[in-house]
Design an enzyme around this catalytic site. Structure first.
Site, PDB file in Angstrom:
ATOM      1  N   HIS A  26       1.253 -13.261   7.340  1.00 32.13           N
ATOM      2  CA  HIS A  26       1.470 -12.074   6.523  1.00 32.13           C
ATOM      3  C   HIS A  26       1.469 -10.849   7.418  1.00 32.13           C
ATOM      4  O   HIS A  26       0.711 -10.806   8.392  1.00 32.13           O
ATOM      5  CB  HIS A  26       0.362 -11.948   5.466  1.00 32.13           C
ATOM      6  CG  HIS A  26       0.755 -11.089   4.325  1.00 32.13           C
ATOM      7  ND1 HIS A  26       0.616  -9.730   4.344  1.00 32.13           N
ATOM      8  CD2 HIS A  26       1.333 -11.394   3.137  1.00 32.13           C
ATOM      9  CE1 HIS A  26       1.063  -9.237   3.207  1.00 32.13           C
ATOM     10  NE2 HIS A  26       1.510 -10.219   2.461  1.00 32.13           N
TER      11      HIS A  26
ATOM     12  N   HIS B 133      10.072 -13.408   1.789  1.00 36.86           N
ATOM     13  CA  HIS B 133       9.285 -12.612   0.825  1.00 36.86           C
ATOM     14  C   HIS B 133       9.006 -13.511  -0.388  1.00 36.86           C
ATOM     15  O   HIS B 133       8.389 -14.560  -0.241  1.00 36.86           O
ATOM     16  CB  HIS B 133      10.097 -11.357   0.512  1.00 36.86           C
ATOM     17  CG  HIS B 133       9.382 -10.283  -0.229  1.00 36.86           C
ATOM     18  ND1 HIS B 133       8.043 -10.279  -0.474  1.00 36.86           N
ATOM     19  CD2 HIS B 133       9.841  -9.125  -0.800  1.00 36.86           C
ATOM     20  CE1 HIS B 133       7.711  -9.188  -1.150  1.00 36.86           C
ATOM     21  NE2 HIS B 133       8.785  -8.477  -1.373  1.00 36.86           N
TER      22      HIS B 133
ATOM     23  N   ASP C  32       1.935 -17.597  -1.373  1.00 35.35           N
ATOM     24  CA  ASP C  32       3.001 -18.536  -1.715  1.00 35.35           C
ATOM     25  C   ASP C  32       2.695 -19.976  -1.327  1.00 35.35           C
ATOM     26  O   ASP C  32       3.443 -20.881  -1.699  1.00 35.35           O
ATOM     27  CB  ASP C  32       4.310 -18.111  -1.033  1.00 35.35           C
ATOM     28  CG  ASP C  32       4.827 -16.816  -1.612  1.00 35.35           C
ATOM     29  OD1 ASP C  32       4.832 -16.697  -2.840  1.00 35.35           O
ATOM     30  OD2 ASP C  32       5.204 -15.916  -0.841  1.00 35.35           O
TER      31      ASP C  32
END
Ligand code: CMC
Length: 428
Positions: A306, A267, A362
């Protein structure tokens, strides 16, 4: 006629009409499906909630196939272009963009609450010098609730607003002090003349100068990164915030739990993991071999994939642009070329194409943070500061939703049948 789903139970031949609303059926409507009247009834089995909506929400909309992200209806691209973090936080929390007077009061309120109690500084002092800043952040946010006698007053809307202001305002201060603790540097008091992100940079990086002046490009870049991270509907940490909050615990404790969920490498810890991965790859010629190992099941390409986006994460697109602006000021992060090469190869590779794996938020954010001078351990904390606003908005929505109760999933028990206890001397 209302939309219904007809279910035929082959065990009994009975048919059931299950109402459909917003493309969903209610799991409780399945409970009537049973063979014997005294049976429990049908449940759904959905490990990791891959196909279960647990709430109705008005906060964030994502179309994962088209790469669309809206906060309260506003496209993320427009907010990143025109808004500030605090304005977006207001929008996400209260549902509308504030008029000027309301925005001014909001910004002032948050600014006035950035100072933390002395006891919080002592709490941070108590950590080891090499403690992970995210571990310090989540513990200290939990501890913060013990400083307010009304922390548990969650039924009072005004108290909830005050908690939200405090948490949003003190998150960057706790984050900055956690980092300064690891470098044994004196703590810097927030400066009311600075913006929210400018103040954060001030509390992190101020040395002996009388007044810290953030670089405007870096200050704005951080603002945009914060806007991109405000909310992302029902992800792991938001689910934790709602789940913990559903027991009616105080928001500081719930937020500590949400931050803990964010800490994991799948995460919000992924940005940290991306940087470690890029460093480990080390040079361009090692990229093909690394991709081969990922495809062979030896680890994951961090910052890719994702649960919801099955196309390019719209936040990653914006971040790539921000990276160029930041690198103009700081010089290029030498790991950027490895990241670009990884992306190039992955986007042409069948393994990633078939599984619809694209860069997520990210993948590039860590490169920017590193170029701005943040150590890798701070990356998840940089995610947690703006996500605080999203967690609080989701918490508020959960508490005011009459359909919500204490979260309590069911299980399918597959363990032993009843058996009798055997004394230790008789066990084989
Ligand atoms: N690298 C290589 N293979 C992957 C990756 C990856 N990053 N992500 C998914 N896969 C493969 C996975 O092995 C599986 O293959 P197969 O069907 O052959 O078993 C398939 O793709 C589906 O993966 P999954 O694990 O079922 O997908 P998920 O929806 O459960 O996981 C995820 C989503 C984000 C946890 C996962 O893509 C992942 O681990 N990515 C790397 C970590 C990361 O970047 N996380 C940040 C997420 S975005 C920020 C945030 O909101 O937290």
């Amino acid at each position: 006629m209302a939309d219904t789903l007809t279910i035929t139970d082959n065990r009994t031949g009975k048919q059931y009409q299950i109402p459909i609303q917003d493309g969903t059926i209610r799991a409780m409507d399945l409970r009537q499906i049973k063979v014997e009247p005294d049976e429990f009834g049908m449940m759904t089995y959905d490990p990791a909630f891959t196909n279960t909506a647990a709430c109705r929400s008005r906060i964030t909309f994502i179309d994962g196939d088209k790469g669309v992200l809206l906060y309260r209806g506003y496209p993320i691209e427009q907010l990143a272009e025109h808004s500030t973090y605090l304005e977006t936080a207001y929008l996400v929390l209260f549902g509308e963009l504030p008029v000027k007077a309301k925005l001014d009061v909001w910004v002032k309120d948050v600014g006035n609450h950035m100072v933390v109690p002395e006891g919080i500084k002592k709490t941070i002092e108590g950590f080891r010098h090499d403690a992970h800043p995210m571990g310090m952040f989540l513990s200290t946010v939990g501890a913060l609730g013990t400083f307010y006698s009304d922390a548990k007053s969650i039924a009072d809307p005004e108290a909830r607003r005050q908690h939200a202001i405090r948490l949003i305002a003190k998150a960057p201060t706790i984050a900055a002090y956690s980092l300064r603790h690891t470098t044994n540097s004196p703590l810097v008091t927030p400066d009311s003349a600075l913006s929210f992100t400018g103040n954060f940079l001030n509390m992190l990086f101020k040395l002996t100068e009388l007044q810290y002046k953030p670089n405007p490009v870096l200050e704005r870049a951080l603002e945009v990164l914060f806007i991109l991270h405000v909310d992302h509907e029902q992800n792991c940490s938001t689910h934790a915030m709602r789940g913990i909050g559903s027991s009616h615990v105080d928001p500081y404790s719930a937020l500590a739990g949400a931050a803990a969920a964010l800490y994991g490498p799948l995460h919000g810890g992924a940005n940290e993991a991306v940087l470690r991965m890029l460093k480990e790859i080390g040079s361009l010629q090692n990229v093909p071999d690394f991709i081969k190992r990922v495809k062979g099941g030896e680890g994951r390409l961090m910052g890719f994939g994702h649960r919801v986006y099955k196309s390019y994460d719209p936040r990653a697109k914006i971040i790539k642009r921000v990276a160029d602006e930041v690198f103009e000021v700081t010089g290029k992060n030498p790991l950027l070329d490895i990241a670009l090469e990884l992306e190039r190869i992955a986007l042409e590779d069948d393994y990633f194409i078939k599984r619809k794996l694209y860069p997520n938020v990210d993948f590039y954010s860590g490169l920017i943070y590193q170029a701005m001078g943040f150590p890798v351990e701070m990356f998840p904390v940089l995610f947690a500061i703006p996500r605080t606003a999203g967690w609080l908005a989701q918490w508020e929505e959960m508490l005011s939703d009459p359909e919500q109760k204490i979260a309590r999933p069911r299980q399918v028990y597959v363990g032993s049948d009843r058996r009798d206890y055997v004394g230790v001397e008789s066990r084989s």
